[in-house]
Design a protein around this motif. Structure first.
Motif, PDB file in Angstrom:
ATOM      1  N   SER A 283       0.805  -1.033  -0.049  1.00 23.09           N
ATOM      2  CA  SER A 283       0.241   0.067  -0.049  1.00 23.09           C
ATOM      3  C   SER A 283       0.840   1.274  -0.073  1.00 23.09           C
ATOM      4  CB  SER A 283      -0.763   0.048   1.296  1.00 23.09           C
ATOM      5  OG  SER A 283      -0.187   0.205   2.256  1.00 23.09           O
ATOM      6  N   GLU A 284       2.070   1.231   0.393  1.00 22.39           N
ATOM      7  CA  GLU A 284       3.160   2.301   0.531  1.00 22.39           C
ATOM      8  C   GLU A 284       3.617   2.825  -0.783  1.00 22.39           C
ATOM      9  OE1 GLU A 284       5.577   1.646   3.811  1.00 22.39           O
ATOM     10  OE2 GLU A 284       3.844   1.746   5.124  1.00 22.39           O
ATOM     11  N   ILE A 285       3.809   1.828  -2.081  1.00 24.49           N
ATOM     12  CA  ILE A 285       4.182   1.761  -3.221  1.00 24.49           C
ATOM     13  C   ILE A 285       3.180   2.610  -4.072  1.00 24.49           C
ATOM     14  CG2 ILE A 285       5.029   0.677  -5.323  1.00 24.49           C
ATOM     15  CD1 ILE A 285       5.946  -1.659  -3.129  1.00 24.49           C
ATOM     16  N   ILE A 286       3.944   3.454  -4.810  1.00 29.02           N
ATOM     17  CA  ILE A 286       3.258   4.249  -5.704  1.00 29.02           C
ATOM     18  C   ILE A 286       3.822   3.781  -6.988  1.00 29.02           C
ATOM     19  CG2 ILE A 286       2.516   6.401  -6.810  1.00 29.02           C
ATOM     20  CD1 ILE A 286       2.338   7.563  -4.108  1.00 29.02           C
ATOM     21  N   GLU A 287       3.167   3.020  -7.982  1.00 35.64           N
ATOM     22  CA  GLU A 287       3.765   2.656  -9.267  1.00 35.64           C
ATOM     23  C   GLU A 287       3.554   3.631 -10.368  1.00 35.64           C
ATOM     24  OE1 GLU A 287       2.464  -1.118 -10.006  1.00 35.64           O
ATOM     25  OE2 GLU A 287       2.950  -2.009  -8.122  1.00 35.64           O
ATOM     26  N   SER A 288       4.557   3.752 -11.059  1.00 32.18           N
ATOM     27  CA  SER A 288       4.127   4.718 -12.291  1.00 32.18           C
ATOM     28  C   SER A 288       4.150   3.876 -13.736  1.00 32.18           C
ATOM     29  CB  SER A 288       5.105   5.722 -12.554  1.00 32.18           C
ATOM     30  OG  SER A 288       6.470   5.455 -12.303  1.00 32.18           O
ATOM     31  N   GLY A 289       3.700   2.994 -13.818  1.00 31.35           N
ATOM     32  CA  GLY A 289       3.463   1.951 -14.896  1.00 31.35           C
ATOM     33  C   GLY A 289       2.942   2.704 -16.419  1.00 31.35           C
ATOM     34  N   GLY A 290       3.105   3.565 -16.859  1.00 35.09           N
ATOM     35  CA  GLY A 290       2.559   4.212 -18.147  1.00 35.09           C
ATOM     36  C   GLY A 290       1.281   4.778 -17.957  1.00 35.09           C
ATOM     37  N   GLY A 291       0.386   4.801 -18.766  1.00 38.83           N
ATOM     38  CA  GLY A 291      -0.903   5.307 -18.750  1.00 38.83           C
ATOM     39  C   GLY A 291      -1.951   5.005 -17.810  1.00 38.83           C
ATOM     40  N   SER A 292      -1.578   3.774 -17.088  1.00 39.37           N
ATOM     41  CA  SER A 292      -2.804   3.088 -16.269  1.00 39.37           C
ATOM     42  C   SER A 292      -2.180   3.412 -14.942  1.00 39.37           C
ATOM     43  CB  SER A 292      -2.809   1.488 -16.712  1.00 39.37           C
ATOM     44  OG  SER A 292      -1.429   1.161 -16.289  1.00 39.37           O
ATOM     45  N   SER A 293      -1.491   4.374 -14.438  1.00 36.46           N
ATOM     46  CA  SER A 293      -0.999   4.649 -13.089  1.00 36.46           C
ATOM     47  C   SER A 293      -2.138   5.119 -12.215  1.00 36.46           C
ATOM     48  CB  SER A 293       0.068   5.406 -13.122  1.00 36.46           C
ATOM     49  OG  SER A 293      -0.303   6.755 -13.328  1.00 36.46           O
ATOM     50  N   GLY A 294      -3.085   5.574 -12.804  1.00 38.65           N
ATOM     51  CA  GLY A 294      -4.039   6.136 -11.829  1.00 38.65           C
ATOM     52  C   GLY A 294      -4.113   7.491 -11.355  1.00 38.65           C
ATOM     53  N   LEU A 295      -2.657   7.833 -11.465  1.00 36.81           N
ATOM     54  CA  LEU A 295      -2.312   9.436 -11.076  1.00 36.81           C
ATOM     55  C   LEU A 295      -2.777  10.395 -12.110  1.00 36.81           C
ATOM     56  CD1 LEU A 295       1.234   8.714  -9.648  1.00 36.81           C
ATOM     57  CD2 LEU A 295      -0.703   8.730  -8.404  1.00 36.81           C
ATOM     58  N   PRO A 296      -3.181  11.678 -11.642  1.00 38.59           N
ATOM     59  CA  PRO A 296      -3.565  12.638 -12.664  1.00 38.59           C
ATOM     60  C   PRO A 296      -2.338  13.131 -13.265  1.00 38.59           C
ATOM     61  CG  PRO A 296      -3.356  13.476 -10.372  1.00 38.59           C
ATOM     62  CD  PRO A 296      -3.370  11.980 -10.275  1.00 38.59           C
ATOM     63  N   THR A 297      -2.319  13.794 -14.271  1.00 39.25           N
ATOM     64  CA  THR A 297      -1.285  14.461 -14.966  1.00 39.25           C
ATOM     65  C   THR A 297      -1.088  15.833 -14.833  1.00 39.25           C
ATOM     66  OG1 THR A 297      -2.424  14.117 -17.213  1.00 39.25           O
ATOM     67  CG2 THR A 297      -0.968  12.630 -16.524  1.00 39.25           C
ATOM     68  N   THR A 298      -0.199  16.751 -15.396  1.00 38.20           N
ATOM     69  CA  THR A 298      -0.025  18.189 -15.246  1.00 38.20           C
ATOM     70  C   THR A 298       1.088  18.572 -16.435  1.00 38.20           C
ATOM     71  OG1 THR A 298       0.063  20.055 -13.962  1.00 38.20           O
ATOM     72  CG2 THR A 298       1.746  18.219 -13.281  1.00 38.20           C
ATOM     73  N   ASP A 299       1.030  19.810 -16.612  1.00 43.64           N
ATOM     74  CA  ASP A 299       2.168  20.316 -17.562  1.00 43.64           C
ATOM     75  C   ASP A 299       3.295  20.659 -16.484  1.00 43.64           C
ATOM     76  OD1 ASP A 299       0.490  20.258 -19.683  1.00 43.64           O
ATOM     77  OD2 ASP A 299      -0.001  22.243 -19.630  1.00 43.64           O
ATOM     78  N   ALA A 300       4.173  19.921 -16.521  1.00 38.75           N
ATOM     79  CA  ALA A 300       5.501  19.888 -15.696  1.00 38.75           C
ATOM     80  C   ALA A 300       6.816  19.298 -16.901  1.00 38.75           C
ATOM     81  CB  ALA A 300       5.480  19.121 -14.382  1.00 38.75           C
ATOM     82  N   ARG A 301       7.740  20.191 -16.856  1.00 38.69           N
ATOM     83  CA  ARG A 301       9.084  19.694 -17.589  1.00 38.69           C
ATOM     84  C   ARG A 301       9.751  18.852 -16.812  1.00 38.69           C
ATOM     85  NH1 ARG A 301      10.001  21.178 -22.307  1.00 38.69           N
ATOM     86  NH2 ARG A 301      11.685  21.251 -23.524  1.00 38.69           N
ATOM     87  N   CYS A 302      10.314  17.770 -17.401  1.00 37.57           N
ATOM     88  CA  CYS A 302      11.152  16.670 -16.958  1.00 37.57           C
ATOM     89  C   CYS A 302      12.381  17.311 -16.981  1.00 37.57           C
ATOM     90  CB  CYS A 302      10.817  15.257 -17.581  1.00 37.57           C
ATOM     91  SG  CYS A 302      12.061  14.187 -16.912  1.00 37.57           S
ATOM     92  N   PRO A 303      13.290  17.331 -15.824  1.00 36.19           N
ATOM     93  CA  PRO A 303      14.588  17.544 -16.161  1.00 36.19           C
ATOM     94  C   PRO A 303      15.387  16.597 -16.721  1.00 36.19           C
ATOM     95  CG  PRO A 303      14.026  17.049 -13.783  1.00 36.19           C
ATOM     96  CD  PRO A 303      12.964  17.029 -14.572  1.00 36.19           C
ATOM     97  N   GLU A 304      15.094  15.438 -16.873  1.00 31.38           N
ATOM     98  CA  GLU A 304      16.090  14.354 -17.507  1.00 31.38           C
ATOM     99  C   GLU A 304      15.899  14.349 -19.033  1.00 31.38           C
ATOM    100  OE1 GLU A 304      18.070  12.360 -16.110  1.00 31.38           O
ATOM    101  OE2 GLU A 304      18.111  13.762 -14.586  1.00 31.38           O
ATOM    102  N   CYS A 305      14.570  14.248 -19.433  1.00 33.20           N
ATOM    103  CA  CYS A 305      14.284  14.197 -21.231  1.00 33.20           C
ATOM    104  C   CYS A 305      13.797  15.355 -21.720  1.00 33.20           C
ATOM    105  CB  CYS A 305      13.483  12.862 -21.435  1.00 33.20           C
ATOM    106  SG  CYS A 305      11.503  13.061 -20.735  1.00 33.20           S
ATOM    107  N   GLY A 306      13.046  16.294 -20.678  1.00 35.00           N
ATOM    108  CA  GLY A 306      12.537  17.539 -21.351  1.00 35.00           C
ATOM    109  C   GLY A 306      10.826  17.098 -21.765  1.00 35.00           C
ATOM    110  N   ASN A 307      10.273  16.153 -21.538  1.00 38.67           N
ATOM    111  CA  ASN A 307       8.901  15.983 -21.729  1.00 38.67           C
ATOM    112  C   ASN A 307       8.210  16.946 -20.841  1.00 38.67           C
ATOM    113  OD1 ASN A 307       6.623  14.714 -22.549  1.00 38.67           O
ATOM    114  ND2 ASN A 307       6.863  13.499 -20.715  1.00 38.67           N
ATOM    115  N   ASP A 308       7.022  17.388 -21.482  1.00 37.76           N
ATOM    116  CA  ASP A 308       6.275  18.436 -20.801  1.00 37.76           C
ATOM    117  C   ASP A 308       5.137  17.758 -20.139  1.00 37.76           C
ATOM    118  OD1 ASP A 308       4.880  17.924 -22.772  1.00 37.76           O
ATOM    119  OD2 ASP A 308       4.701  19.970 -23.690  1.00 37.76           O
ATOM    120  N   THR A 309       4.863  16.604 -19.921  1.00 34.19           N
ATOM    121  CA  THR A 309       3.611  16.085 -18.934  1.00 34.19           C
ATOM    122  C   THR A 309       4.300  15.122 -18.107  1.00 34.19           C
ATOM    123  OG1 THR A 309       2.362  16.106 -21.121  1.00 34.19           O
ATOM    124  CG2 THR A 309       1.323  15.100 -19.435  1.00 34.19           C
TER     125      THR A 309
END
Length: 105
Positions: A46-72
């Protein structure tokens, strides 16, 4: 966790005794009475938050990734400091899954 009988401060374990950091009061540790911390698999999962692609269940926002430059990025908030301070915002890139955080300072 033990509290001092004299002043009520939290005590720390030191060489088989509990010692108060504030007033120096000591009392012996009774290992038979001490509770053991138990973590179940359900708690760990229950303490693990997974980020497995589009099915993560987390909301998205406009934020620039410092690693790859992606904006979501996916985002979530978590209280990691004292209760009188604001929550910390965490971001996970939707492309490279790089994780970073944003604090209010």
């Amino acid at each position: 966790m033990e509290f001092c009988d004299e002043c009520g401060s939290m005590m720390k374990a030191d060489d088989g005794a509990w010692v108060c950091a504030k007033c120096g009061f000591e009392k012996p540790r009774d290992s038979a009475k001490e509770a053991q911390m138990v973590t179940t698999q359900a708690q760990e999962k229950s303490e693990i938050i997974e980020s497995g692609g589009g099915s993560s269940g987390l909301p998205t926002t406009d934020a620039r990734c410092p690693e790859c430059g992606n904006d979501t990025a996916y985002w979530y908030m978590q209280q990691i400091r004292s209760a009188d301070e604001s929550e910390t915002r965490f971001f996970v890139c939707t492309e490279c899954e790089h994780k970073w955080r944003e604090d209010d300072h």
